[in-house]
Design a protein around this motif. Structure first.
Motif, PDB file in Angstrom:
ATOM      1  N   LYS A  49       0.831  -1.213   0.000  1.00  0.00           N
ATOM      2  CA  LYS A  49       0.000   0.000   0.000  1.00  0.00           C
ATOM      3  C   LYS A  49       0.860   1.255   0.000  1.00  0.00           C
ATOM      4  CE  LYS A  49      -3.651   0.255   2.663  1.00  0.00           C
ATOM      5  NZ  LYS A  49      -4.487   0.158   3.882  1.00  0.00           N
ATOM      6  N   ARG A  52       2.037   2.090  -3.249  1.00  0.00           N
ATOM      7  CA  ARG A  52       0.917   2.373  -4.154  1.00  0.00           C
ATOM      8  C   ARG A  52       0.746   1.313  -5.244  1.00  0.00           C
ATOM      9  NH1 ARG A  52       1.396   8.988  -4.916  1.00  0.00           N
ATOM     10  NH2 ARG A  52       1.305   9.474  -2.692  1.00  0.00           N
ATOM     11  N   MET A  55      -4.607  -1.271  -3.432  1.00  0.00           N
ATOM     12  CA  MET A  55      -5.483  -0.291  -2.801  1.00  0.00           C
ATOM     13  C   MET A  55      -6.735  -0.985  -2.279  1.00  0.00           C
ATOM     14  SD  MET A  55      -6.971   1.564  -6.186  1.00  0.00           S
ATOM     15  CE  MET A  55      -8.469   0.967  -6.934  1.00  0.00           C
ATOM     16  N   TYR A  71      -9.254  -5.915  -1.378  1.00  0.00           N
ATOM     17  CA  TYR A  71      -8.114  -5.232  -1.983  1.00  0.00           C
ATOM     18  C   TYR A  71      -7.994  -5.583  -3.462  1.00  0.00           C
ATOM     19  CZ  TYR A  71      -6.703  -4.258   2.802  1.00  0.00           C
ATOM     20  OH  TYR A  71      -6.680  -3.819   4.110  1.00  0.00           O
TER      21      TYR A  71
END
Length: 394
Positions: A49, A52, A55, A71
């Motif tokens: 996370k 990135r 998410m 997710y």
């Protein structure tokens, strides 16, 4: 982003790969699939996370307890490019990590399209699309190219592909040419292999073990996945199935043998056989790029057109029956111009298959698969992702 993924540890890659394949998944399900402790999984998820790469995408349905977060891989910030180089066209896609197509472009080739001219046009289109999408080159994982074999896959060289309109397509250093122009890593494979990969992981072959992909166009191109591995041919050529002999005393084939599937069932073969038949009564020949004329004549019950197309489809069906006996596929995807543009070709091939399916193999047929004409380009983009996630499929 390329360096970010390269620096991930094995557990990070394992979780990222699972989230990518599952599309939406909870921590509980990830735990069940990996056997990781919750502490370890939380640490891995936080790392992904923070970088990135994944998410939170939503909340799963409650089964009576507390609702769980689902997710998915990131929709922005990391992208891949897929290129489909066929004998007559080039199709380009730009997608995100979820394989959502953000842009698509294509152009058709004639005898003026040398490798150099083709690469220049591809590069112009890519630069334009990346600019339009405000994507930096550093955000692109790589360019995947699905093309016509035979290949030196490691070096990215097209060796001596047959039936290109331009004769200079021989020993083309495709990988080097692309990378020198755009400075993005490039990966190359047989286009049929990239197509079967897309259908196996995200298309109609998902959750199946053995699938076959057959593309019926200028030539007959094929690919097979068995137990998760692509069955690779000599020099990664796409025509192993095409040169299966079905008639020892049959038509002479470009490979030197007699009675190959290719010599009856491809566009090139249909045109040649139609011209030989039709020229008995007139001298007007149909050219390769005009193959739809034959299909239209067949729809109008032209004797010669129907005969050559039916023979081609029947020959393909016999070959498919032989292939099923060898590989026992659960799914056979038929696609390409002949399948897309002439329903009877598709239906006749399947009918002939069942007529010759003496072992009663249980096979499901699909016209075009999930991704239709985009399968090679999407699979080429997927190939890039697989390279970075270190998934080995032959």
């Amino acid at each position: 982003m390329r360096e970010v993924i390269k620096q991930l540890e094995t557990r990070d890659l394992e979780i990222l790969n699972l989230i990518h394949k599952q599309d939406m998944i909870t921590k509980k399900n990830l735990q069940a699939l990996t056997g990781m402790t919750l502490t370890t999984l939380n640490r891995v998820m936080k790392n992904l996370k923070d970088k990135r790469l994944i998410m939170e995408i939503g909340i799963s349905e409650s089964t009576g307890g507390r609702k769980a977060v689902e997710y998915s891989v990131a929709k922005t910030g990391i992208y891949v490019i897929g290129v489909d180089i066929s004998r007559t066209y080039v199709r380009i896609i730009v997608s995100n990590l979820k394989l959502n197509i953000l842009a698509k472009e294509e152009f058709f080739m004639d005898d003026s399209f040398s490798p150099e001219k083709t690469i220049e046009k591809i590069m112009h289109m890519l630069e334009q699309k990346l600019t339009e999408l405000s994507i930096e080159k550093s955000e692109v994982l790589g360019i995947g190219v699905g093309t016509v074999g035979p290949l030196n896959r490691e070096k990215g060289i097209m060796l001596n592909p047959k039936n290109f309109f331009n004769e200079s397509w021989n020993n083309v250093y495709l990988k080097d040419m692309l990378e020198s122009k755009i400075s993005i890593p490039c990966f190359i494979d047989n286009g049929a292999n990239t197509a079967v990969l897309s259908e196996y992981l995200f298309g109609e072959g998902k959750n199946l073990k053995n699938i076959v992909y057959i593309h019926c166009g200028i030539g007959i191109r094929s690919a097979v996945i068995t137990d998760g591995s692509i069955i690779r041919t000599i020099n990664d050529s796409e025509d192993a199935f095409a040169h299966m002999i079905v008639d020892l005393n049959g038509e002479k084939c470009i490979c030197g043998n007699n009675g190959c599937i290719e010599s009856y069932s491809s566009i090139k073969a249909l045109i040649r056989r139609f011209n030989l038949s039709a020229n008995m009564i007139n001298n007007e020949e149909v050219k390769e790029e005009e193959y739809k004329k034959i299909l239209n004549l067949a729809m109008q019950n032209n004797k010669f057109a129907k005969e050559v197309i039916n023979t081609g489809a029947e020959t393909l069906g016999v070959g498919l029956a032989n292939l099923a006996k060898l590989l026992n596929p659960q799914l056979i995807i038929l696609c390409g111009p002949l399948v897309n543009n002439y329903e009877l070709y598709y239906k006749t091939a399947i009918k002939t298959f069942y007529k010759n399916n003496c072992l009663n193999n249980e096979v499901v047929f699909s016209k075009g698969g999930k991704f239709k004409e985009d399968a090679i380009a999407i699979g080429s983009a997927l190939m890039v992702i697989e390279k970075y996630l270190n998934i080995r499929r032959g």
